[in-house]
Design an enzyme around this catalytic site. Structure first.
Site, PDB file in Angstrom:
ATOM      1  N   GLU A  13       0.634  -7.406  -2.711  1.00  0.00           N
ATOM      2  CA  GLU A  13       0.315  -7.090  -4.486  1.00  0.00           C
ATOM      3  C   GLU A  13       0.808  -7.083  -5.922  1.00  0.00           C
ATOM      4  OE1 GLU A  13       0.230  -2.766  -3.760  1.00  0.00           O
ATOM      5  OE2 GLU A  13      -1.101  -2.613  -2.280  1.00  0.00           O
ATOM      6  N   HIS A  29      -4.503   0.048  -6.585  1.00  0.00           N
ATOM      7  CA  HIS A  29      -2.784   0.606  -6.292  1.00  0.00           C
ATOM      8  C   HIS A  29      -3.094   2.106  -7.622  1.00  0.00           C
ATOM      9  CE1 HIS A  29       1.354   1.296  -3.332  1.00  0.00           C
ATOM     10  NE2 HIS A  29      -0.156   1.567  -3.405  1.00  0.00           N
ATOM     11  N   ARG A  73      -1.389   1.905   2.842  1.00  0.00           N
ATOM     12  CA  ARG A  73      -0.567   0.783   2.598  1.00  0.00           C
ATOM     13  C   ARG A  73      -1.102   0.038   3.021  1.00  0.00           C
ATOM     14  NH1 ARG A  73       2.512   3.519   0.012  1.00  0.00           N
ATOM     15  NH2 ARG A  73       4.431   4.307  -0.277  1.00  0.00           N
TER      16      ARG A  73
END
Length: 526
Positions: free
Chosen positions: A259, A278, A230
């Site tokens: 993000e 990601h 994370r």
């Protein structure tokens, strides 16, 4: 029953649902505005990570009964809003474990051998054999922060490369880790000994900025860091400085604090940083697994009422009961506070409730207390459904006890935590409908609101201690929001809880611990 699927979920999800009588609509690239406009027509919503299921969307979903997440993380779903509206939130833990672990290993190898940089340089027409000299993995020490499913899979794979694996996870017993050929160590020793560090923790208040300027100072020169967990666990500005100074030889990142990552992020300008958007869970196999899993879980719910993967089922049922939600919030705060005050290893927790009102809610209050405790202590996502199983897996024995009444409080929750001969206790109550208060810690009756940055210290009961402590706060430019004091006149000891406006540094906490007469000092973040 009408189901809306967004985010381009594998087609098998829709196929399974249609075969079981569901009316399925797929909108893989739906905008926020369109979702808000049409969500009122659907009973169920299935998403991946792209769709943000905000409170605004949830309020518009007047018929919504369930939100399914084809994946493990539920950061993009407002669970509190869903719970408040009686909507079940369901995820698919474990479906992308292998993909995330393999991506982590690939990132580690790429960072060690500078593969992306060498590829880009070669494609520009260069042949720089000496510029991209890497390091071997064999014989190096790998620190794994968080020994959940993904962390354990990474350990297994990197051991095959000849790496020595150490780890930090306060909820994993030593013997369990030893069985996996992993040495459990305190967090600071992991930082001191590691040649490579990989993060596999959830993001919460205890892990935010876990790796920052102070922890970089503990690390070896030339350490390599990987984060596929994370964003926010690593302070990005501090990491950039550590790379520029040479303290960190390379970093491999799949996640960022914001993000999509902003183009001006300083990490993107550093040659020794490799990054992916990601995608650790983005494999055909993982997406197929989670798509099938969420569909099958919804079918089971329809057929048998089984709530596998539900992260808020107990809360959904009890959130509607007048007056209960405040006690559930209290229980979580008590568990989180105790997790930060008690020794790292614990083998028994006892949750006491007193007062007739709380009697029928004993089990869910215990689940809430466990959730608060485990959210601080371990790296997995904890909820009221899995809290008991996770506590058992972590070696914590559990007892629930009901006390008919307490002489001082109409309704009281107390939690005791034992580790061998050592025992800590915390208790709290709710005043009125919403005023949550901690009212006791160990033998001390000390009342304060469990919010923000709280310094809690024990000291010899003598003049001058609190004056020294408040002077230290003044020197660190911290305002005192609230002070609660309690004394044990027989033992001539005292406890003080100080709520401050602002962050408490390690240096300040150490200074408080060093005040003459102070025996222990802890920082509690709530």
């Amino acid at each position: 029953m009408k189901v809306l699927i967004t985010d381009g979920i594998d087609s098998q999800c829709a196929q399974i649902l249609k075969q079981n009588g569901f009316d399925v609509t797929e909108k893989p690239k739906i905008s926020k505005e369109e979702l808000k406009e049409i969500i009122g027509d659907f009973d169920k919503l299935i998403v991946r990570s792209a769709t943000k299921v905000t409170s605004e969307i949830i309020e518009a979903g007047k018929k919504l009964q369930l939100i399914g997440r084809a994946g493990a993380g539920v950061d993009n779903i407002d669970i509190e809003a869903a719970t408040r509206n009686g909507i079940i939130v369901m995820n698919t833990p474990g479906g992308n474990t292998i993909s995330a672990a393999e991506h982590t290993c690939a990132m580690m190898l790429s960072a060690a051998r500078l593969i992306p940089q060498a590829t880009a340089d070669l494609k520009q027409g260069n042949w720089n054999k000496t510029k991209f000299t890497g390091v071997e993995l064999e014989g190096k020490t790998l620190s794994i922060i968080g020994l959940g499913k993904i962390g354990r899979e990474v350990a297994s794979r990197m051991q095959a490369f000849g790496m020595k694996t150490i780890a930090y996870d306060p909820m994993i017993p030593d013997e369990f880790a030893a069985h996996l050929n992993i040495e459990l160590l305190p967090l600071h020793e992991n930082f001191i000994r590691a040649d490579f560090i990989t993060i596999h923790s959830s993001l919460n208040e205890s892990t935010r900025n876990l790796i920052s300027e102070g922890t970089f100072e503990l690390m070896k020169q030339g350490v390599i860091i990987v984060n596929c967990a994370r964003g926010g666990i690593i302070n990005e500005a501090d990491l950039a400085e550590a790379i520029e100074s040479g303290k960190v030889a390379a970093a491999a990142l799949d996640v960022f604090e914001t993000e999509p990552v902003k183009a001006d992020n300083p990490l993107l300008k550093l040659e020794r940083v490799i990054a992916t958007p990601h995608i650790a869970a983005s494999t055909n196999e993982a997406q197929e697994k989670v798509a099938v899993q969420i569909a099958e879980q919804i079918v089971e719910w329809k057929r048998r009422g089984k709530l596998e993967g539900a992260v808020n089922a107990s809360a959904v049922e009890l959130a509607q009961a007048p007056g209960v939600s405040a006690y559930l919030a209290l229980a979580e705060k008590l568990g989180a506070t105790l997790a930060q005050l008690a020794p790292s290893q614990a083998n028994k927790m006892t949750v006491f409730t007193s007062g007739e009102f709380l009697h029928k809610f004993n089990e869910v209050i215990t689940a809430a207390a466990l959730k608060g405790f485990l959210d601080v202590r371990q790296s997995k996502d904890t909820n009221y459904i899995n809290a008991f199983t996770m506590a058992k897996e972590c070696g914590i024995g559990l007892e629930q006890k009901f006390e008919k009444e307490n002489p001082d409080y109409t309704n009281l929750i107390r939690i005791e935590l034992e580790n061998g001969s050592e025992k800590r206790m915390i208790g709290g109550t709710v005043f009125g409908d919403k005023e949550i208060r901690i009212v006791m810690i160990d033998q001390f009756l000390v009342e304060f609101k469990p919010e923000g940055h709280i310094i809690i210290y024990n000291n010899i009961d003598k003049p001058g201690v609190i004056a020294h402590v408040t002077q230290l706060l003044l020197q660190h430019n911290l305002n005192v929001a609230y002070i609660a004091l309690s004394r044990d006149e027989e033992k001539k000891v005292a406890m003080t809880a100080i709520v401050v406006d602002g962050e408490v540094s390690d240096a300040l906490l150490q200074a408080v611990s060093s005040v003459n007469g102070v025996s222990s000092a802890n920082l509690v973040l709530l």
